[in-house]
Design a protein around this motif. Structure first.
Motif, PDB file in Angstrom:
ATOM      1  N   ARG A 120     -35.462 -51.849 -34.343  1.00  0.00           N
ATOM      2  CA  ARG A 120     -36.311 -51.105 -33.395  1.00  0.00           C
ATOM      3  C   ARG A 120     -35.477 -50.101 -32.593  1.00  0.00           C
ATOM      4  O   ARG A 120     -35.907 -48.983 -32.350  1.00  0.00           O
ATOM      5  N   ILE A 121     -34.264 -50.507 -32.197  1.00  0.00           N
ATOM      6  CA  ILE A 121     -33.398 -49.582 -31.436  1.00  0.00           C
ATOM      7  C   ILE A 121     -32.963 -48.409 -32.315  1.00  0.00           C
ATOM      8  O   ILE A 121     -32.784 -47.289 -31.834  1.00  0.00           O
ATOM      9  N   SER A 131     -38.799 -52.931 -14.701  1.00  0.00           N
ATOM     10  CA  SER A 131     -38.277 -51.894 -15.592  1.00  0.00           C
ATOM     11  C   SER A 131     -38.229 -50.526 -14.905  1.00  0.00           C
ATOM     12  O   SER A 131     -37.344 -49.719 -15.191  1.00  0.00           O
ATOM     13  N   ASP A 133     -42.876 -51.803 -27.318  1.00  0.00           N
ATOM     14  CA  ASP A 133     -42.363 -50.547 -27.877  1.00  0.00           C
ATOM     15  C   ASP A 133     -42.229 -49.462 -26.827  1.00  0.00           C
ATOM     16  O   ASP A 133     -41.264 -48.692 -26.850  1.00  0.00           O
ATOM     17  N   CYS A 153     -34.246 -46.661 -24.453  1.00  0.00           N
ATOM     18  CA  CYS A 153     -33.369 -45.986 -25.421  1.00  0.00           C
ATOM     19  C   CYS A 153     -33.246 -44.493 -25.138  1.00  0.00           C
ATOM     20  O   CYS A 153     -32.223 -43.883 -25.442  1.00  0.00           O
ATOM     21  N   CYS A 170     -25.508 -48.326 -30.395  1.00  0.00           N
ATOM     22  CA  CYS A 170     -25.973 -49.714 -30.302  1.00  0.00           C
ATOM     23  C   CYS A 170     -24.830 -50.677 -30.642  1.00  0.00           C
ATOM     24  O   CYS A 170     -24.168 -50.530 -31.674  1.00  0.00           O
ATOM     25  N   LEU A 209     -39.199 -50.153 -24.682  1.00  0.00           N
ATOM     26  CA  LEU A 209     -37.981 -49.974 -25.479  1.00  0.00           C
ATOM     27  C   LEU A 209     -37.671 -48.480 -25.658  1.00  0.00           C
ATOM     28  O   LEU A 209     -36.513 -48.063 -25.558  1.00  0.00           O
ATOM     29  N   GLU A 210     -38.704 -47.705 -25.889  1.00  0.00           N
ATOM     30  CA  GLU A 210     -38.500 -46.261 -26.038  1.00  0.00           C
ATOM     31  C   GLU A 210     -37.914 -45.670 -24.749  1.00  0.00           C
ATOM     32  O   GLU A 210     -36.955 -44.898 -24.784  1.00  0.00           O
ATOM     33  N   LEU A 220     -34.469 -56.542 -33.291  1.00  0.00           N
ATOM     34  CA  LEU A 220     -34.172 -55.650 -32.170  1.00  0.00           C
ATOM     35  C   LEU A 220     -33.341 -54.451 -32.649  1.00  0.00           C
ATOM     36  O   LEU A 220     -33.609 -53.308 -32.286  1.00  0.00           O
ATOM     37  N   ILE A 240     -39.809 -57.382 -25.687  1.00  0.00           N
ATOM     38  CA  ILE A 240     -39.867 -56.070 -25.041  1.00  0.00           C
ATOM     39  C   ILE A 240     -40.833 -55.206 -25.863  1.00  0.00           C
ATOM     40  O   ILE A 240     -40.739 -55.177 -27.098  1.00  0.00           O
ATOM     41  N   TYR A 258     -36.327 -56.466 -17.819  1.00  0.00           N
ATOM     42  CA  TYR A 258     -37.479 -57.349 -18.068  1.00  0.00           C
ATOM     43  C   TYR A 258     -38.250 -57.643 -16.777  1.00  0.00           C
ATOM     44  O   TYR A 258     -39.431 -57.938 -16.812  1.00  0.00           O
ATOM     45  N   LEU A 316     -29.795 -55.726 -23.789  1.00  0.00           N
ATOM     46  CA  LEU A 316     -31.070 -56.306 -24.195  1.00  0.00           C
ATOM     47  C   LEU A 316     -30.833 -57.632 -24.900  1.00  0.00           C
ATOM     48  O   LEU A 316     -29.917 -57.765 -25.717  1.00  0.00           O
TER      49      LEU A 316
END
Ligand code: 1GP
Length: 228
Positions: A54-55, A215, A21, A28, A62, A24-25, A51, A19, A212, A13
């Motif tokens: 959020r991760i 997805s 939420d 992840c 990560c 992103l969920e 970022l 990106i 991006y 990322l």
């Protein structure tokens, strides 16, 4: 910590890209082995911190792939340090890293650091120009892989096609040379068939842009590589 030897798939990322939420969920929680945070342009400390936080709502490992020393922050599980083997400037192989160690060597947790021997194979990639690269022939690419394995004992050799899908024959030829050094392949993987093809040779595949751009297909690359 984590057993990187078993990793097969990671998403990369870019802290400079938006990106939401929900996506992103999904990324992840996709079953991917890790998220790499990294980019070439406009990587800022602010972007990286946002970022990362959020991760961190999820349990996925990560990693920060260090591109500028100003955007490094504690809080990642690992830090990947690119050393660009086919750069024509010593800076990208040695000096940038040396400068960072001169400044932060006392506080670096070496257990979290991993060097990546990068070989950048796409002339049109931003990073190719940025790092002053020269395109190696297949023979020369194999020689870099041999050096990564036998001379430098690098944990990772990264065949980087960033933005275009690479040549599976080269990936296969490189893999034949590597035993201890893990082969990372990245570039242009947009759907699961490509993920399958490259992961037949590479130890780890990296999916970046597709997150991006498409997805839905990007998410399917996880299942193509890992038995979920
Ligand atoms: C970029 O290798 C990664 O550093 C992934 O490449 O963005 O083309 O998927 P793509």
């Amino acid at each position: 910590m984590y057993n990187m030897a078993e990793w097969r798939h990671v998403f990369k990322l870019d802290p400079a890209k938006e990106i939401d939420d929900e996506l992103l969920e999904k990324i992840c929680e996709s079953g991917t082995d890790a998220i790499i945070v990294g980019g070439t342009d406009n990587v800022t400390l602010d972007g990286v911190l946002q970022l990362l936080s959020r991760i961190r709502r999820y349990t996925v490992p990560c990693i920060l792939e260090i591109s500028t020393i100003d955007s490094v922050t504690p809080g990642f599980d690992y830090y990947f340090v690119p050393m660009v083997l086919n750069s024509q400037e010593k800076k990208w192989m040695m000096d940038a890293q040396h400068e960072a160690v001169v400044e932060y060597g006392d506080i670096i947790d070496w257990d979290q650091m991993r060097a990546e021997g990068y070989c950048i194979m796409n002339k049109d990639a931003k990073v190719y120009e940025h790092a002053g690269c020269k395109l190696p022939t297949t023979e020369e690419t194999i020689a870099y892989a041999r050096m990564a394995e036998h001379l430098f004992h690098l944990p990772f050799f990264y065949l980087e096609y960033s933005g275009v899908y690479g040549d599976p024959k080269i990936v296969e030829a490189v893999k034949r040379e590597l035993k201890q050094t893990k082969l990372i392949y990245g570039g242009g993987i947009t759907h699961k068939e490509q993920a399958e093809e490259m992961s037949a040779f590479a130890d780890i595949i990296v999916v970046g842009n597709a997150v991006y751009e498409n997805s839905k297909e990007a998410l399917k690359t996880v299942g193509a590589v890992k038995a979920l």
